[in-house]
Design a protein around this motif. Sequence first.
Motif, PDB file in Angstrom:
ATOM      1  N   THR A 156       0.893  -1.333  -0.089  1.00 30.80           N
ATOM      2  CA  THR A 156       0.151  -0.066   0.069  1.00 30.80           C
ATOM      3  C   THR A 156       0.927   1.080  -0.053  1.00 30.80           C
ATOM      4  O   THR A 156       0.473   2.234  -0.783  1.00 30.80           O
ATOM      5  N   GLU A 157       1.906   1.233   0.759  1.00 24.73           N
ATOM      6  CA  GLU A 157       2.706   2.249   0.834  1.00 24.73           C
ATOM      7  C   GLU A 157       3.475   2.521  -0.384  1.00 24.73           C
ATOM      8  O   GLU A 157       3.680   3.448  -0.966  1.00 24.73           O
ATOM      9  N   LEU A 158       3.944   1.750  -1.058  1.00 28.57           N
ATOM     10  CA  LEU A 158       4.621   1.502  -2.307  1.00 28.57           C
ATOM     11  C   LEU A 158       3.592   2.139  -3.593  1.00 28.57           C
ATOM     12  O   LEU A 158       3.966   3.272  -4.196  1.00 28.57           O
ATOM     13  N   LEU A 159       2.379   1.720  -3.544  1.00 27.17           N
ATOM     14  CA  LEU A 159       1.235   2.133  -4.552  1.00 27.17           C
ATOM     15  C   LEU A 159       0.819   3.658  -4.364  1.00 27.17           C
ATOM     16  O   LEU A 159       0.786   4.339  -5.195  1.00 27.17           O
ATOM     17  N   ASP A 160       0.926   4.179  -3.016  1.00 26.48           N
ATOM     18  CA  ASP A 160       0.729   5.564  -2.488  1.00 26.48           C
ATOM     19  C   ASP A 160       1.850   6.243  -3.126  1.00 26.48           C
ATOM     20  O   ASP A 160       1.640   7.405  -3.459  1.00 26.48           O
ATOM     21  N   GLY A 161       3.210   5.689  -2.890  1.00 31.49           N
ATOM     22  CA  GLY A 161       4.162   6.548  -3.454  1.00 31.49           C
ATOM     23  C   GLY A 161       4.018   6.777  -4.902  1.00 31.49           C
ATOM     24  O   GLY A 161       4.351   7.881  -5.452  1.00 31.49           O
ATOM     25  N   LEU A 162       3.872   5.756  -5.719  1.00 31.64           N
ATOM     26  CA  LEU A 162       3.554   5.951  -6.980  1.00 31.64           C
ATOM     27  C   LEU A 162       2.784   6.878  -7.424  1.00 31.64           C
ATOM     28  O   LEU A 162       2.660   7.284  -8.418  1.00 31.64           O
ATOM     29  N   ALA A 163       1.416   6.760  -6.547  1.00 34.03           N
ATOM     30  CA  ALA A 163       0.340   7.826  -6.885  1.00 34.03           C
ATOM     31  C   ALA A 163       0.853   9.082  -6.788  1.00 34.03           C
ATOM     32  O   ALA A 163       0.247  10.016  -7.222  1.00 34.03           O
ATOM     33  N   ASP A 164       1.799   9.452  -5.725  1.00 35.23           N
ATOM     34  CA  ASP A 164       2.332  10.587  -5.398  1.00 35.23           C
ATOM     35  C   ASP A 164       3.125  11.233  -6.641  1.00 35.23           C
ATOM     36  O   ASP A 164       3.553  12.417  -6.494  1.00 35.23           O
ATOM     37  N   LEU A 165       3.602  10.305  -7.739  1.00 34.64           N
ATOM     38  CA  LEU A 165       4.469  10.716  -8.526  1.00 34.64           C
ATOM     39  C   LEU A 165       3.944  11.947  -9.242  1.00 34.64           C
ATOM     40  O   LEU A 165       4.919  12.980  -9.351  1.00 34.64           O
ATOM     41  N   ARG A 166       2.840  11.890  -9.839  1.00 35.64           N
ATOM     42  CA  ARG A 166       2.261  13.043 -10.625  1.00 35.64           C
ATOM     43  C   ARG A 166       2.347  14.428  -9.578  1.00 35.64           C
ATOM     44  O   ARG A 166       2.484  15.392  -9.953  1.00 35.64           O
ATOM     45  N   ALA A 167       1.963  14.281  -8.217  1.00 36.12           N
ATOM     46  CA  ALA A 167       1.985  15.481  -7.366  1.00 36.12           C
ATOM     47  C   ALA A 167       3.266  15.930  -7.418  1.00 36.12           C
ATOM     48  O   ALA A 167       3.459  17.084  -7.245  1.00 36.12           O
ATOM     49  N   ARG A 168       4.425  15.093  -6.979  1.00 34.68           N
ATOM     50  CA  ARG A 168       5.747  15.735  -7.029  1.00 34.68           C
ATOM     51  C   ARG A 168       6.060  16.376  -8.212  1.00 34.68           C
ATOM     52  O   ARG A 168       6.714  17.356  -8.307  1.00 34.68           O
ATOM     53  N   CYS A 169       5.710  15.804  -9.418  1.00 38.47           N
ATOM     54  CA  CYS A 169       6.004  16.499 -10.787  1.00 38.47           C
ATOM     55  C   CYS A 169       5.165  17.819 -11.007  1.00 38.47           C
ATOM     56  O   CYS A 169       5.793  18.813 -11.135  1.00 38.47           O
ATOM     57  N   ARG A 170       4.102  17.859 -10.339  1.00 39.08           N
ATOM     58  CA  ARG A 170       3.228  19.016 -10.629  1.00 39.08           C
ATOM     59  C   ARG A 170       3.815  20.062  -9.584  1.00 39.08           C
ATOM     60  O   ARG A 170       3.788  21.451  -9.927  1.00 39.08           O
ATOM     61  N   ALA A 171       4.401  19.646  -8.249  1.00 39.61           N
ATOM     62  CA  ALA A 171       4.679  20.710  -7.660  1.00 39.61           C
ATOM     63  C   ALA A 171       6.063  21.350  -7.956  1.00 39.61           C
ATOM     64  O   ALA A 171       6.363  22.410  -7.817  1.00 39.61           O
ATOM     65  N   ALA A 172       6.808  20.476  -8.699  1.00 41.57           N
ATOM     66  CA  ALA A 172       8.040  21.119  -9.397  1.00 41.57           C
ATOM     67  C   ALA A 172       7.830  21.833 -10.425  1.00 41.57           C
ATOM     68  O   ALA A 172       8.490  23.041 -10.883  1.00 41.57           O
ATOM     69  N   MET A 173       6.801  21.658 -11.324  1.00 44.10           N
ATOM     70  CA  MET A 173       6.553  22.524 -12.394  1.00 44.10           C
ATOM     71  C   MET A 173       5.626  23.806 -12.069  1.00 44.10           C
ATOM     72  O   MET A 173       5.332  24.555 -12.739  1.00 44.10           O
ATOM     73  N   ALA A 174       4.780  23.789 -10.829  1.00 39.45           N
ATOM     74  CA  ALA A 174       4.105  25.068 -10.397  1.00 39.45           C
ATOM     75  C   ALA A 174       2.986  24.981 -11.445  1.00 39.45           C
ATOM     76  O   ALA A 174       2.934  26.133 -11.898  1.00 39.45           O
ATOM     77  N   PRO A 175       2.074  23.960 -11.516  1.00 38.13           N
ATOM     78  CA  PRO A 175       0.845  24.282 -12.463  1.00 38.13           C
ATOM     79  C   PRO A 175       0.027  25.225 -12.262  1.00 38.13           C
ATOM     80  O   PRO A 175      -0.111  25.672 -11.039  1.00 38.13           O
ATOM     81  N   ALA A 176      -0.615  25.710 -13.171  1.00 39.31           N
ATOM     82  CA  ALA A 176      -1.616  26.933 -13.168  1.00 39.31           C
ATOM     83  C   ALA A 176      -2.993  26.331 -12.468  1.00 39.31           C
ATOM     84  O   ALA A 176      -3.621  27.149 -11.842  1.00 39.31           O
ATOM     85  N   SER A 177      -3.543  25.098 -12.438  1.00 39.63           N
ATOM     86  CA  SER A 177      -4.565  24.737 -12.071  1.00 39.63           C
ATOM     87  C   SER A 177      -4.446  23.672 -10.775  1.00 39.63           C
ATOM     88  O   SER A 177      -3.488  23.162 -10.591  1.00 39.63           O
ATOM     89  N   LEU A 178      -5.504  23.784  -9.790  1.00 40.42           N
ATOM     90  CA  LEU A 178      -5.576  22.726  -8.829  1.00 40.42           C
ATOM     91  C   LEU A 178      -6.632  22.015  -8.734  1.00 40.42           C
ATOM     92  O   LEU A 178      -7.627  22.399  -8.991  1.00 40.42           O
TER      93      LEU A 178
END
Length: 312
Positions: A73-95
């Motif tokens: 479960t922790e592994l899958l949650d970590g994979l699910a957070d991949l997009r969030a980490r990328c979005r945090a780095a990109m500073a996306p316009a939408s939430l």
Amino acid sequence: MRRLPPFDALVAFDSALRHRSVTRAAGELGVTQSAVSHRLRRLESFIGAPLLYRTSEGLSATATGEALATGLTELLDGLADLRARCRAAMAPASLRVGIGPALAHHWLVRRLPAFTAAHPAMEIELVIVEGEIQTRLPDVDVEIRWLPVDAARQTSTQRMLFQERVFPVCHPRLLPNGRSLRDPKALASLPLLHKGPAGRGGGAEWSWPVWFERLGISTRPPSGLRFGTLGTAISAALEGAGVVLARSLLVHDALADGRLVRVLPPSWEMASSKVHVVRSPAALGSDERVACFAAWVAAEAKATVGRPRQVA
């Protein structure tokens, strides 16, 4: 070269074990029950041992299944957070905000224009969560969830918003002079609206038989119309179809506008066995947009239903 297990089968195993049901896992993953069963068999073939077995309470893990589940479960949650980490780095316009359809339709959408007016540089995109079984949403930045009280404790990524009250409401024309009943037992003569499959549901607050017992009504509640979601049942009540047991936040605006009225005095209302929380991926813990939106939602909830009840 690494020999890796089939990823879709790992996801199916995780979902089936969490829900203790192939049916609910299929609903969460958006596939058929046979597809989930096929993936589980493929994973068992890869591992070389059975992973799940059926009990009277649903699926349980074998010793091998428990070993696999440890850390999965922790592994899958970590994979699910991949997009969030990328979005945090990109500073996306939408939430992207994940929310249930009833809360979105009957409460949030009327308030979002005020938020966008106060924060014109922040674009909000609502992602509707269809059903409670959709527990893992990898493509949202913020989630507003309705959880059992024991799952709503505050963490670094989760904050309690509010605990609602449950009480019956209906269109004014169903009540004498459009006012609450003087005699609570008169509820037995009104058409009732039901949420969810017969015989299943949440806490006692959603049970018409429980309400009839509390009110001292000896007759059985009439069958009435039944709806798959509370939001649809409230929409039917707005059209005068009958009395619905509703959550305070969802009907607040309709009560204030006079489109719905309380059937009973406030002293009869019951606390909901679930509470709303707002949460976000750990990778967005320092994201100012997430903090801003979460604070605004909490303030709006407090302004609507008052100070949230504390959860131990």
